[in-house]
Write an enzyme that holds these catalytic residues in place. Sequence first.
Site, PDB file in Angstrom:
ATOM      1  N   TYR A  10       7.041  -5.520  16.285  1.00  0.00           N
ATOM      2  CA  TYR A  10       5.870  -5.998  15.547  1.00  0.00           C
ATOM      3  C   TYR A  10       5.293  -4.829  14.774  1.00  0.00           C
ATOM      4  CZ  TYR A  10       1.374  -8.300  14.763  1.00  0.00           C
ATOM      5  OH  TYR A  10       0.264  -8.863  14.195  1.00  0.00           O
ATOM      6  N   ASP A  36       0.885  -1.164   0.000  1.00  0.00           N
ATOM      7  CA  ASP A  36       0.000   0.000   0.000  1.00  0.00           C
ATOM      8  C   ASP A  36       0.920   1.209   0.000  1.00  0.00           C
ATOM      9  OD1 ASP A  36      -1.593   2.146   0.558  1.00  0.00           O
ATOM     10  OD2 ASP A  36      -2.611   1.243   2.285  1.00  0.00           O
ATOM     11  N   LYS A  78      -0.667  -5.893  11.085  1.00  0.00           N
ATOM     12  CA  LYS A  78      -1.306  -6.756  10.095  1.00  0.00           C
ATOM     13  C   LYS A  78      -1.006  -6.268   8.690  1.00  0.00           C
ATOM     14  CE  LYS A  78      -5.168  -8.273  12.909  1.00  0.00           C
ATOM     15  NZ  LYS A  78      -4.476  -8.022  14.181  1.00  0.00           N
TER      16      LYS A  78
HETATM   17 MG    MG Z   1      -4.974  -2.112   1.948  1.00  0.00          MG
END
Ligand code: MG
Length: 368
Positions: free
Chosen positions: A232, A15, A235
């Site tokens: 971390y 993205d 997601k």
């Molecule tokens: Mg996306």
Amino acid sequence: MAEESRLTLSVIKADIGGFVGHVSSHPDILDTAKDKLNHAKENGTIVDFHVLRCGDDLELILTHTKGCDNTEIHELAWNVFSVCTEVAKELKLYGAGQDILSDAFSGNIKGMGPGVAEMEFVERKSEPVVIFMADKTSPGAWNLPIYRIFADPFNTAGLIIDPKMCDGFSFRVLDVKEGRCITLSCPEEMHYLLALIGTSSRYIISSVYRKTDGEIAAVMSTQKLSFIAGKYVGKDDPVAVIRCQSGFPAVGEVMEPFSFPHLVEGWMRGSHSGPLMPVPFYEANPTRFDGPPRVISAGFQISNGRLIGPHDMFDDPSFDSTRRIANDISEYMRRHGPFQPHRLPEEELEYTTLPLVLEKLKDRFQKV
Ligand SMILES: [Mg+2]
């Protein structure tokens, strides 16, 4: 050795900026990526390519002969994302370059932000592959459909009918929390497999192999779920690549589990549970509460490395009722507002901005 004839199929996504907000990608981004990859095809770095987008994710589908984890291929993808990020910044797209976590390429794109699903194989007489790309969810979303495709005879008739599939498949499962993996063999370890992958926020299927000969059958992107340099990073909207037919599940067996719009993690702010809605390419624009989560599917025949396609696999009225049910489920889940199980449990929101909100209250709690 027939090493020369081995082909690598790499799907690399990022993205690098949303239009508008997190809904879609901009045509200029896709055109820029195509230009760059056309150049790489002409100079022989890659054999073929196709550029798609699902929601705000730019998806690069590449064929080449350099193997998995190849520096030159990863650097090419990195450069495409970097150039596209410049375009995104110029257009002030939302979150321009958000998946580009580093300033400079360091040898392997894994751990640098983008998601990667790669497999290497000797091209069969006919090589049908189906690539799934999802937006507003995470790699755990593949657990249920991948299980059904490769281990459930009620979904996949080939597990019973095709002698090459009767021995079953083995599943490599990643434990995100502990940073370790395990391989489980089905059907004999099916219950152990389900005991793990039902916790789809922690145990993620990363690849599947045919047991008769160890051939790669499916691979999923899991990179961002790993700890990167001890941190971390959250997601990631996932991709999955699946080989079909002739000893692998038929195309229809691969598509079938997506007729059930199961609940996945993601949706608004990556903090909600909602149904995974299978849509044609042109409907992968999640606008309602930035959702519901979408999945598109691109089918290709591979011919000497050339990507023949894509065929838009969910552009089929047989998925209309799935989409209708997904909308009904969305309506039902949305009525919960900020309550569970629509909103994810607290431990799932540990890496969002929720802890900052709770921090404001910490001095006001009193012992009871
Ligand atoms: Mg996306």
